[in-house]
Design a protein around this motif. Structure first.
Motif, PDB file in Angstrom:
ATOM      1  N   GLY A 179       0.778  -1.228   0.000  1.00 43.20           N
ATOM      2  CA  GLY A 179       0.000   0.000   0.000  1.00 43.20           C
ATOM      3  C   GLY A 179       0.809   1.276   0.000  1.00 43.20           C
ATOM      4  N   ARG A 180       2.105   1.221  -0.362  1.00 43.61           N
ATOM      5  CA  ARG A 180       2.979   2.391  -0.255  1.00 43.61           C
ATOM      6  C   ARG A 180       3.428   2.959  -1.592  1.00 43.61           C
ATOM      7  NH1 ARG A 180       8.226   1.152   2.358  1.00 43.61           N
ATOM      8  NH2 ARG A 180       8.510   3.350   1.779  1.00 43.61           N
ATOM      9  N   CYS A 181       3.261   2.233  -2.678  1.00 43.51           N
ATOM     10  CA  CYS A 181       3.956   2.568  -3.927  1.00 43.51           C
ATOM     11  C   CYS A 181       3.067   3.305  -4.912  1.00 43.51           C
ATOM     12  CB  CYS A 181       4.500   1.294  -4.570  1.00 43.51           C
ATOM     13  SG  CYS A 181       5.696   0.429  -3.519  1.00 43.51           S
ATOM     14  N   GLY A 182       3.719   4.157  -5.718  1.00 48.06           N
ATOM     15  CA  GLY A 182       2.992   4.876  -6.746  1.00 48.06           C
ATOM     16  C   GLY A 182       2.795   4.061  -8.006  1.00 48.06           C
ATOM     17  N   ALA A 183       3.742   3.164  -8.300  1.00 48.63           N
ATOM     18  CA  ALA A 183       3.644   2.368  -9.524  1.00 48.63           C
ATOM     19  C   ALA A 183       4.545   1.139  -9.411  1.00 48.63           C
ATOM     20  CB  ALA A 183       4.035   3.185 -10.750  1.00 48.63           C
ATOM     21  N   VAL A 184       4.228   0.147 -10.234  1.00 44.68           N
ATOM     22  CA  VAL A 184       5.059  -1.035 -10.427  1.00 44.68           C
ATOM     23  C   VAL A 184       5.185  -1.238 -11.934  1.00 44.68           C
ATOM     24  CG1 VAL A 184       5.263  -3.539 -10.140  1.00 44.68           C
ATOM     25  CG2 VAL A 184       4.378  -2.134  -8.263  1.00 44.68           C
ATOM     26  N   VAL A 185       6.415  -1.432 -12.402  1.00 48.44           N
ATOM     27  CA  VAL A 185       6.682  -1.701 -13.814  1.00 48.44           C
ATOM     28  C   VAL A 185       7.497  -2.980 -13.904  1.00 48.44           C
ATOM     29  CG1 VAL A 185       7.750  -0.879 -15.948  1.00 48.44           C
ATOM     30  CG2 VAL A 185       6.698   0.762 -14.367  1.00 48.44           C
ATOM     31  N   SER A 186       7.054  -3.924 -14.722  1.00 51.34           N
ATOM     32  CA  SER A 186       7.828  -5.146 -14.924  1.00 51.34           C
ATOM     33  C   SER A 186       7.794  -5.515 -16.401  1.00 51.34           C
ATOM     34  CB  SER A 186       7.257  -6.300 -14.092  1.00 51.34           C
ATOM     35  OG  SER A 186       8.068  -7.453 -14.220  1.00 51.34           O
ATOM     36  N   VAL A 187       8.981  -5.650 -16.988  1.00 51.11           N
ATOM     37  CA  VAL A 187       9.092  -5.941 -18.416  1.00 51.11           C
ATOM     38  C   VAL A 187       9.832  -7.267 -18.606  1.00 51.11           C
ATOM     39  CG1 VAL A 187       9.895  -5.112 -20.651  1.00 51.11           C
ATOM     40  CG2 VAL A 187       9.111  -3.473 -18.921  1.00 51.11           C
ATOM     41  N   PHE A 188       9.118  -8.253 -19.127  1.00 53.11           N
ATOM     42  CA  PHE A 188       9.665  -9.558 -19.506  1.00 53.11           C
ATOM     43  C   PHE A 188      10.184 -10.375 -18.325  1.00 53.11           C
ATOM     44  CE2 PHE A 188      10.598  -7.639 -23.917  1.00 53.11           C
ATOM     45  CZ  PHE A 188       9.303  -7.905 -24.315  1.00 53.11           C
ATOM     46  N   GLY A 189       9.578 -10.214 -17.168  1.00 55.89           N
ATOM     47  CA  GLY A 189       9.912 -11.070 -16.046  1.00 55.89           C
ATOM     48  C   GLY A 189       8.789 -12.019 -15.672  1.00 55.89           C
ATOM     49  N   LEU A 190       7.562 -11.611 -15.916  1.00 56.88           N
ATOM     50  CA  LEU A 190       6.416 -12.362 -15.400  1.00 56.88           C
ATOM     51  C   LEU A 190       6.382 -13.797 -15.884  1.00 56.88           C
ATOM     52  CD1 LEU A 190       3.735 -12.178 -13.763  1.00 56.88           C
ATOM     53  CD2 LEU A 190       2.602 -11.659 -15.932  1.00 56.88           C
ATOM     54  N   GLN A 191       6.697 -14.038 -17.169  1.00 59.43           N
ATOM     55  CA  GLN A 191       6.557 -15.381 -17.732  1.00 59.43           C
ATOM     56  C   GLN A 191       7.550 -16.376 -17.139  1.00 59.43           C
ATOM     57  OE1 GLN A 191       7.729 -12.791 -19.643  1.00 59.43           O
ATOM     58  NE2 GLN A 191       9.833 -13.473 -19.963  1.00 59.43           N
ATOM     59  N   GLN A 192       8.538 -15.888 -16.396  1.00 62.72           N
ATOM     60  CA  GLN A 192       9.511 -16.784 -15.785  1.00 62.72           C
ATOM     61  C   GLN A 192       9.096 -17.273 -14.400  1.00 62.72           C
ATOM     62  OE1 GLN A 192      13.717 -15.400 -16.424  1.00 62.72           O
ATOM     63  NE2 GLN A 192      12.601 -13.496 -16.685  1.00 62.72           N
ATOM     64  N   LEU A 193       8.110 -16.617 -13.811  1.00 63.11           N
ATOM     65  CA  LEU A 193       7.782 -16.885 -12.413  1.00 63.11           C
ATOM     66  C   LEU A 193       6.922 -18.136 -12.271  1.00 63.11           C
ATOM     67  CD1 LEU A 193       7.099 -13.225 -11.280  1.00 63.11           C
ATOM     68  CD2 LEU A 193       9.230 -14.540 -11.142  1.00 63.11           C
ATOM     69  N   PRO A 194       7.021 -18.834 -11.143  1.00 65.13           N
ATOM     70  CA  PRO A 194       6.294 -20.088 -10.989  1.00 65.13           C
ATOM     71  C   PRO A 194       4.788 -19.917 -10.887  1.00 65.13           C
ATOM     72  CG  PRO A 194       7.433 -19.511  -8.962  1.00 65.13           C
ATOM     73  CD  PRO A 194       7.934 -18.569 -10.012  1.00 65.13           C
ATOM     74  N   ASP A 195       4.313 -18.771 -10.408  1.00 67.23           N
ATOM     75  CA  ASP A 195       2.876 -18.519 -10.278  1.00 67.23           C
ATOM     76  C   ASP A 195       2.598 -17.082 -10.689  1.00 67.23           C
ATOM     77  OD1 ASP A 195       0.224 -18.238  -9.596  1.00 67.23           O
ATOM     78  OD2 ASP A 195       0.404 -19.209  -7.652  1.00 67.23           O
ATOM     79  N   PRO A 196       2.454 -16.817 -11.988  1.00 67.68           N
ATOM     80  CA  PRO A 196       2.261 -15.437 -12.448  1.00 67.68           C
ATOM     81  C   PRO A 196       1.022 -14.761 -11.881  1.00 67.68           C
ATOM     82  CG  PRO A 196       2.922 -16.847 -14.268  1.00 67.68           C
ATOM     83  CD  PRO A 196       2.625 -17.759 -13.115  1.00 67.68           C
ATOM     84  N   GLU A 197      -0.050 -15.501 -11.679  1.00 68.64           N
ATOM     85  CA  GLU A 197      -1.259 -14.893 -11.116  1.00 68.64           C
ATOM     86  C   GLU A 197      -1.006 -14.348  -9.715  1.00 68.64           C
ATOM     87  OE1 GLU A 197      -5.063 -17.233 -12.076  1.00 68.64           O
ATOM     88  OE2 GLU A 197      -3.429 -18.630 -12.536  1.00 68.64           O
ATOM     89  N   GLN A 198      -0.345 -15.145  -8.882  1.00 69.66           N
ATOM     90  CA  GLN A 198      -0.012 -14.690  -7.537  1.00 69.66           C
ATOM     91  C   GLN A 198       0.942 -13.509  -7.584  1.00 69.66           C
ATOM     92  OE1 GLN A 198      -1.091 -15.163  -4.518  1.00 69.66           O
ATOM     93  NE2 GLN A 198       0.473 -13.754  -3.732  1.00 69.66           N
ATOM     94  N   ALA A 199       1.877 -13.538  -8.520  1.00 72.38           N
ATOM     95  CA  ALA A 199       2.832 -12.443  -8.631  1.00 72.38           C
ATOM     96  C   ALA A 199       2.142 -11.121  -8.926  1.00 72.38           C
ATOM     97  CB  ALA A 199       3.861 -12.758  -9.717  1.00 72.38           C
ATOM     98  N   VAL A 200       1.234 -11.099  -9.904  1.00 75.92           N
ATOM     99  CA  VAL A 200       0.595  -9.822 -10.239  1.00 75.92           C
ATOM    100  C   VAL A 200      -0.308  -9.341  -9.107  1.00 75.92           C
ATOM    101  CG1 VAL A 200       0.763 -10.079 -12.738  1.00 75.92           C
ATOM    102  CG2 VAL A 200      -1.267 -10.962 -11.568  1.00 75.92           C
ATOM    103  N   ARG A 201      -0.913 -10.281  -8.375  1.00 76.92           N
ATOM    104  CA  ARG A 201      -1.701  -9.860  -7.207  1.00 76.92           C
ATOM    105  C   ARG A 201      -0.796  -9.223  -6.158  1.00 76.92           C
ATOM    106  NH1 ARG A 201      -4.883 -14.722  -8.305  1.00 76.92           N
ATOM    107  NH2 ARG A 201      -3.440 -15.932  -7.003  1.00 76.92           N
ATOM    108  N   SER A 202       0.387  -9.806  -5.962  1.00 78.02           N
ATOM    109  CA  SER A 202       1.341  -9.240  -5.018  1.00 78.02           C
ATOM    110  C   SER A 202       1.795  -7.857  -5.461  1.00 78.02           C
ATOM    111  CB  SER A 202       2.550 -10.175  -4.890  1.00 78.02           C
ATOM    112  OG  SER A 202       3.593  -9.591  -4.142  1.00 78.02           O
ATOM    113  N   TRP A 203       2.039  -7.693  -6.763  1.00 78.70           N
ATOM    114  CA  TRP A 203       2.480  -6.404  -7.276  1.00 78.70           C
ATOM    115  C   TRP A 203       1.374  -5.357  -7.143  1.00 78.70           C
ATOM    116  CZ3 TRP A 203       4.955  -8.480 -12.470  1.00 78.70           C
ATOM    117  CH2 TRP A 203       6.038  -9.323 -12.135  1.00 78.70           C
ATOM    118  N   LEU A 204       0.137  -5.741  -7.399  1.00 85.43           N
ATOM    119  CA  LEU A 204      -0.973  -4.791  -7.258  1.00 85.43           C
ATOM    120  C   LEU A 204      -1.138  -4.353  -5.804  1.00 85.43           C
ATOM    121  CD1 LEU A 204      -3.335  -3.505  -8.967  1.00 85.43           C
ATOM    122  CD2 LEU A 204      -4.766  -5.350  -8.061  1.00 85.43           C
ATOM    123  N   ALA A 205      -0.889  -5.268  -4.882  1.00 94.24           N
ATOM    124  CA  ALA A 205      -1.134  -4.987  -3.462  1.00 94.24           C
ATOM    125  C   ALA A 205      -0.196  -3.928  -2.896  1.00 94.24           C
ATOM    126  CB  ALA A 205      -1.007  -6.277  -2.653  1.00 94.24           C
TER     127      ALA A 205
END
Length: 284
Positions: A133-159
Protein backbone atom coordinates in the motif's frame (compact mmCIF):
# COMPACT_ATOMS: atom_id res chain seq x y z
CA UNK A 1 14.30 -10.57 -15.03
CA UNK A 2 13.37 -8.18 -17.79
CA UNK A 3 13.60 -9.14 -21.47
CA UNK A 4 13.96 -12.84 -21.01
CA UNK A 5 12.30 -14.90 -23.68
CA UNK A 6 8.82 -16.31 -23.53
CA UNK A 7 9.83 -19.95 -23.64
CA UNK A 8 12.25 -19.69 -20.70
CA UNK A 9 9.61 -20.85 -18.23
CA UNK A 10 8.98 -23.99 -20.26
CA UNK A 11 12.69 -24.79 -20.41
CA UNK A 12 13.47 -24.21 -16.75
CA UNK A 13 10.28 -25.51 -15.17
CA UNK A 14 9.39 -29.15 -14.83
CA UNK A 15 5.72 -29.19 -14.00
CA UNK A 16 4.99 -25.60 -13.03
CA UNK A 17 2.94 -24.38 -10.09
CA UNK A 18 2.37 -26.82 -7.26
CA UNK A 19 5.76 -28.57 -7.20
CA UNK A 20 7.17 -29.50 -3.81
CA UNK A 21 9.33 -27.03 -1.95
CA UNK A 22 12.66 -28.75 -2.61
CA UNK A 23 12.04 -28.83 -6.36
CA UNK A 24 11.07 -25.17 -6.33
CA UNK A 25 14.25 -24.21 -4.46
CA UNK A 26 16.28 -26.16 -7.03
CA UNK A 27 14.45 -24.49 -9.92
CA UNK A 28 15.04 -21.01 -8.50
CA UNK A 29 18.73 -21.74 -7.95
CA UNK A 30 19.12 -23.01 -11.54
CA UNK A 31 17.35 -20.00 -13.01
CA UNK A 32 19.39 -17.59 -10.89
CA UNK A 33 22.65 -19.31 -11.83
CA UNK A 34 21.73 -19.21 -15.51
CA UNK A 35 21.15 -15.47 -15.39
CA UNK A 36 24.25 -14.91 -13.24
CA UNK A 37 26.36 -16.49 -15.97
CA UNK A 38 24.89 -14.49 -18.85
CA UNK A 39 24.28 -11.10 -17.25
CA UNK A 40 26.88 -9.13 -19.20
CA UNK A 41 26.13 -10.76 -22.54
CA UNK A 42 22.40 -10.35 -22.01
CA UNK A 43 22.82 -6.66 -21.30
CA UNK A 44 24.89 -6.23 -24.45
CA UNK A 45 22.81 -8.32 -26.88
CA UNK A 46 19.20 -8.51 -25.75
CA UNK A 47 18.61 -5.30 -23.80
CA UNK A 48 19.04 -3.06 -26.89
CA UNK A 49 16.74 -5.32 -28.92
CA UNK A 50 14.02 -5.26 -26.26
CA UNK A 51 14.17 -1.47 -25.82
CA UNK A 52 10.89 -0.65 -27.64
CA UNK A 53 8.89 -2.93 -25.35
CA UNK A 54 10.65 -1.54 -22.30
CA UNK A 55 9.87 2.00 -23.31
CA UNK A 56 6.20 1.08 -23.82
CA UNK A 57 6.06 -0.45 -20.34
CA UNK A 58 7.43 2.73 -18.78
CA UNK A 59 5.25 5.01 -20.93
CA UNK A 60 2.17 3.25 -19.59
CA UNK A 61 2.60 4.76 -16.13
CA UNK A 62 3.32 8.29 -17.35
CA UNK A 63 0.07 9.28 -19.08
CA UNK A 64 -1.65 10.15 -15.79
CA UNK A 65 -0.86 11.51 -12.34
CA UNK A 66 0.64 8.91 -10.03
CA UNK A 67 0.17 9.02 -6.27
CA UNK A 68 3.20 9.54 -4.09
CA UNK A 69 5.44 6.63 -3.24
CA UNK A 70 8.26 4.57 -4.74
CA UNK A 71 8.19 2.93 -8.15
CA UNK A 72 9.14 -0.73 -7.95
CA UNK A 73 10.59 -2.76 -10.84
CA UNK A 74 10.32 -6.48 -10.03
CA UNK A 75 12.43 -8.79 -12.22
CA UNK A 76 14.58 -5.78 -13.11
CA UNK A 77 17.53 -7.73 -14.52
CA UNK A 78 20.28 -5.24 -15.32
CA UNK A 79 17.68 -2.48 -14.74
CA UNK A 80 17.48 -0.80 -18.17
CA UNK A 81 14.14 0.65 -17.06
CA UNK A 82 16.00 3.03 -14.79
CA UNK A 83 17.06 5.53 -17.48
CA UNK A 84 13.56 6.30 -18.80
CA UNK A 85 12.17 6.23 -15.27
CA UNK A 86 14.70 8.79 -14.07
CA UNK A 87 13.84 10.96 -17.10
CA UNK A 88 10.15 10.94 -16.16
CA UNK A 89 10.47 10.80 -12.36
CA UNK A 90 13.81 12.43 -11.43
CA UNK A 91 12.96 12.83 -7.73
CA UNK A 92 11.03 9.60 -7.16
CA UNK A 93 12.46 6.65 -5.21
CA UNK A 94 13.08 3.78 -7.66
CA UNK A 95 13.70 0.21 -6.54
CA UNK A 96 14.74 -2.71 -8.74
CA UNK A 97 14.36 -6.30 -7.53
CA UNK A 98 15.92 -9.40 -9.08
CA UNK A 99 16.78 -12.95 -8.05
CA UNK A 100 20.09 -13.10 -9.95
CA UNK A 101 23.18 -11.81 -8.13
CA UNK A 102 24.91 -11.29 -11.49
CA UNK A 103 22.07 -9.15 -12.79
CA UNK A 104 21.92 -7.19 -9.52
CA UNK A 105 25.66 -6.47 -9.71
CA UNK A 106 25.29 -4.89 -13.16
CA UNK A 107 22.10 -3.10 -12.13
CA UNK A 108 23.85 -1.51 -9.17
CA UNK A 109 26.66 -0.38 -11.43
CA UNK A 110 24.07 1.16 -13.77
CA UNK A 111 22.43 3.22 -11.01
CA UNK A 112 25.62 4.58 -9.43
CA UNK A 113 25.35 8.32 -8.91
CA UNK A 114 21.58 8.19 -8.42
CA UNK A 115 20.98 8.12 -4.64
CA UNK A 116 17.21 7.83 -5.10
CA UNK A 117 17.66 4.46 -6.84
CA UNK A 118 18.41 1.12 -5.17
CA UNK A 119 18.58 -2.52 -6.28
CA UNK A 120 17.55 -5.44 -4.08
CA UNK A 121 18.63 -9.04 -4.61
CA UNK A 122 15.53 -11.11 -3.91
CA UNK A 123 12.53 -13.00 -5.22
CA UNK A 124 10.17 -10.65 -7.04
CA UNK A 125 7.39 -13.26 -7.20
CA UNK A 126 6.05 -12.08 -3.83
CA UNK A 127 7.03 -8.58 -2.79
CA UNK A 128 8.12 -7.80 0.73
CA UNK A 129 5.20 -6.71 2.99
CA UNK A 130 7.13 -3.50 3.75
CA UNK A 131 5.89 -2.17 0.40
CA UNK A 132 2.21 -2.95 0.93
CA UNK A 133 0.00 0.00 0.00
CA UNK A 134 2.98 2.39 -0.25
CA UNK A 135 3.96 2.57 -3.93
CA UNK A 136 2.99 4.88 -6.75
CA UNK A 137 3.64 2.37 -9.52
CA UNK A 138 5.06 -1.03 -10.43
CA UNK A 139 6.68 -1.70 -13.81
CA UNK A 140 7.83 -5.15 -14.92
CA UNK A 141 9.09 -5.94 -18.42
CA UNK A 142 9.66 -9.56 -19.51
CA UNK A 143 9.91 -11.07 -16.05
CA UNK A 144 6.42 -12.36 -15.40
CA UNK A 145 6.56 -15.38 -17.73
CA UNK A 146 9.51 -16.78 -15.79
CA UNK A 147 7.78 -16.89 -12.41
CA UNK A 148 6.29 -20.09 -10.99
CA UNK A 149 2.88 -18.52 -10.28
CA UNK A 150 2.26 -15.44 -12.45
CA UNK A 151 -1.26 -14.89 -11.12
CA UNK A 152 -0.01 -14.69 -7.54
CA UNK A 153 2.83 -12.44 -8.63
CA UNK A 154 0.59 -9.82 -10.24
CA UNK A 155 -1.70 -9.86 -7.21
CA UNK A 156 1.34 -9.24 -5.02
CA UNK A 157 2.48 -6.40 -7.28
CA UNK A 158 -0.97 -4.79 -7.26
CA UNK A 159 -1.13 -4.99 -3.46
CA UNK A 160 1.85 -2.67 -2.99
CA UNK A 161 0.13 0.20 -4.81
CA UNK A 162 -1.53 3.17 -3.23
CA UNK A 163 -5.08 3.96 -4.43
CA UNK A 164 -4.70 5.36 -7.93
CA UNK A 165 -1.32 3.68 -8.42
CA UNK A 166 -0.53 1.89 -11.67
CA UNK A 167 0.81 -1.53 -12.55
CA UNK A 168 2.39 -1.93 -16.00
CA UNK A 169 3.37 -5.47 -16.98
CA UNK A 170 4.88 -6.50 -20.31
CA UNK A 171 5.51 -10.20 -20.83
CA UNK A 172 6.07 -12.83 -23.50
CA UNK A 173 3.00 -15.06 -23.92
CA UNK A 174 3.36 -18.74 -24.77
CA UNK A 175 3.11 -17.92 -28.48
CA UNK A 176 5.01 -14.84 -29.59
CA UNK A 177 5.07 -15.37 -33.36
CA UNK A 178 4.09 -17.78 -36.12
CA UNK A 179 7.60 -17.99 -37.53
CA UNK A 180 10.91 -16.33 -36.73
CA UNK A 181 13.63 -17.44 -34.30
CA UNK A 182 11.40 -17.44 -31.21
CA UNK A 183 8.93 -19.78 -32.91
CA UNK A 184 11.60 -22.07 -34.35
CA UNK A 185 13.39 -22.24 -31.00
CA UNK A 186 10.16 -23.07 -29.19
CA UNK A 187 9.45 -25.92 -31.63
CA UNK A 188 12.95 -27.35 -31.23
CA UNK A 189 12.93 -27.09 -27.45
CA UNK A 190 9.43 -28.52 -27.05
CA UNK A 191 10.52 -31.64 -28.92
CA UNK A 192 12.93 -32.27 -26.04
CA UNK A 193 11.34 -30.56 -23.02
CA UNK A 194 7.58 -30.63 -22.31
CA UNK A 195 5.87 -27.25 -22.40
CA UNK A 196 4.79 -25.74 -19.11
CA UNK A 197 1.21 -24.84 -18.21
CA UNK A 198 0.34 -21.53 -19.88
CA UNK A 199 -3.32 -21.45 -18.85
CA UNK A 200 -2.51 -18.63 -16.43
CA UNK A 201 -2.30 -16.21 -19.37
CA UNK A 202 -6.07 -16.25 -19.80
CA UNK A 203 -6.65 -15.60 -16.10
CA UNK A 204 -4.33 -12.65 -15.46
CA UNK A 205 -6.80 -9.83 -16.08
CA UNK A 206 -9.47 -11.62 -14.05
CA UNK A 207 -7.03 -12.13 -11.17
CA UNK A 208 -6.19 -8.44 -11.16
CA UNK A 209 -9.83 -7.33 -11.25
CA UNK A 210 -10.68 -9.76 -8.46
CA UNK A 211 -7.85 -8.21 -6.44
CA UNK A 212 -9.33 -4.72 -6.80
CA UNK A 213 -7.66 -3.51 -9.99
CA UNK A 214 -9.16 -1.72 -12.98
CA UNK A 215 -7.74 -2.82 -16.32
CA UNK A 216 -6.86 0.25 -18.38
CA UNK A 217 -5.14 -1.56 -21.23
CA UNK A 218 -4.75 -5.15 -22.40
CA UNK A 219 -3.05 -5.30 -25.79
CA UNK A 220 -0.34 -6.81 -27.97
CA UNK A 221 2.94 -5.01 -28.59
CA UNK A 222 4.95 -5.93 -31.68
CA UNK A 223 8.21 -4.38 -32.86
CA UNK A 224 10.88 -5.53 -35.34
CA UNK A 225 13.99 -7.27 -34.12
CA UNK A 226 17.00 -8.27 -36.23
CA UNK A 227 19.76 -10.86 -35.81
CA UNK A 228 22.78 -11.25 -38.09
CA UNK A 229 21.83 -14.87 -38.75
CA UNK A 230 20.36 -17.93 -37.06
CA UNK A 231 23.66 -19.03 -35.51
CA UNK A 232 24.16 -15.60 -33.96
CA UNK A 233 20.72 -15.74 -32.40
CA UNK A 234 21.12 -19.27 -31.04
CA UNK A 235 24.53 -18.55 -29.56
CA UNK A 236 23.25 -15.35 -27.95
CA UNK A 237 20.30 -17.19 -26.41
CA UNK A 238 22.63 -19.95 -25.18
CA UNK A 239 25.49 -17.81 -23.90
CA UNK A 240 23.68 -14.58 -23.07
CA UNK A 241 20.04 -15.45 -22.63
CA UNK A 242 17.26 -17.78 -21.70
CA UNK A 243 18.81 -21.03 -22.94
CA UNK A 244 21.58 -20.95 -20.33
CA UNK A 245 19.45 -22.54 -17.60
CA UNK A 246 18.60 -25.38 -19.98
CA UNK A 247 22.29 -25.76 -20.81
CA UNK A 248 23.14 -25.99 -17.12
CA UNK A 249 20.51 -28.68 -16.64
CA UNK A 250 21.25 -30.74 -19.80
CA UNK A 251 24.92 -30.13 -20.63
CA UNK A 252 26.98 -28.97 -23.61
CA UNK A 253 26.40 -32.04 -25.81
CA UNK A 254 22.64 -31.63 -25.55
CA UNK A 255 22.91 -27.94 -26.44
CA UNK A 256 25.13 -28.73 -29.45
CA UNK A 257 22.48 -31.12 -30.78
CA UNK A 258 19.80 -28.52 -30.13
CA UNK A 259 21.83 -25.95 -32.06
CA UNK A 260 22.16 -28.27 -35.05
CA UNK A 261 18.40 -28.91 -35.07
CA UNK A 262 17.67 -25.18 -34.82
CA UNK A 263 19.99 -24.30 -37.70
CA UNK A 264 18.46 -27.01 -39.89
CA UNK A 265 15.04 -25.39 -39.51
CA UNK A 266 16.21 -21.78 -39.74
CA UNK A 267 16.67 -19.62 -42.85
CA UNK A 268 20.09 -18.36 -43.91
CA UNK A 269 21.26 -14.78 -43.71
CA UNK A 270 20.01 -11.83 -41.69
CA UNK A 271 16.83 -12.60 -39.78
CA UNK A 272 14.25 -9.93 -38.95
CA UNK A 273 11.07 -10.85 -37.11
CA UNK A 274 8.19 -9.13 -35.30
CA UNK A 275 7.49 -10.93 -32.00
CA UNK A 276 4.34 -10.10 -30.06
CA UNK A 277 4.38 -9.35 -26.35
CA UNK A 278 1.37 -8.55 -24.18
CA UNK A 279 0.98 -5.41 -22.05
CA UNK A 280 -1.41 -5.14 -19.11
CA UNK A 281 -1.92 -1.78 -17.45
CA UNK A 282 -3.98 -1.80 -14.27
CA UNK A 283 -4.94 0.91 -11.81
CA UNK A 284 -5.68 0.25 -8.20
Amino acid sequence: MDGRLGYVREMTANGGVGRDEAAEVERRARVARGWDEVAEGYDAYFVPRFAPWLRAGVDAITDGVLPDGPILVPCCGTFPEVEPLIERFPDRELVGIDLSAGMVRLARSRVEGHPQVSVVEGDAATLDPQWSGRCGAVVSVFGLQQLPDPEQAVRSWLAVLRPGGRLSVVYWPSKTEDDGPFAVMADVVRAQVPAGDSSWEGRLAIALVDAGGVVLRDAELSFPMTHADAATYFDAANRAGSLRALGIARGDEFMARLRDEFLEKAPTGEWTHHPRARILVVQR
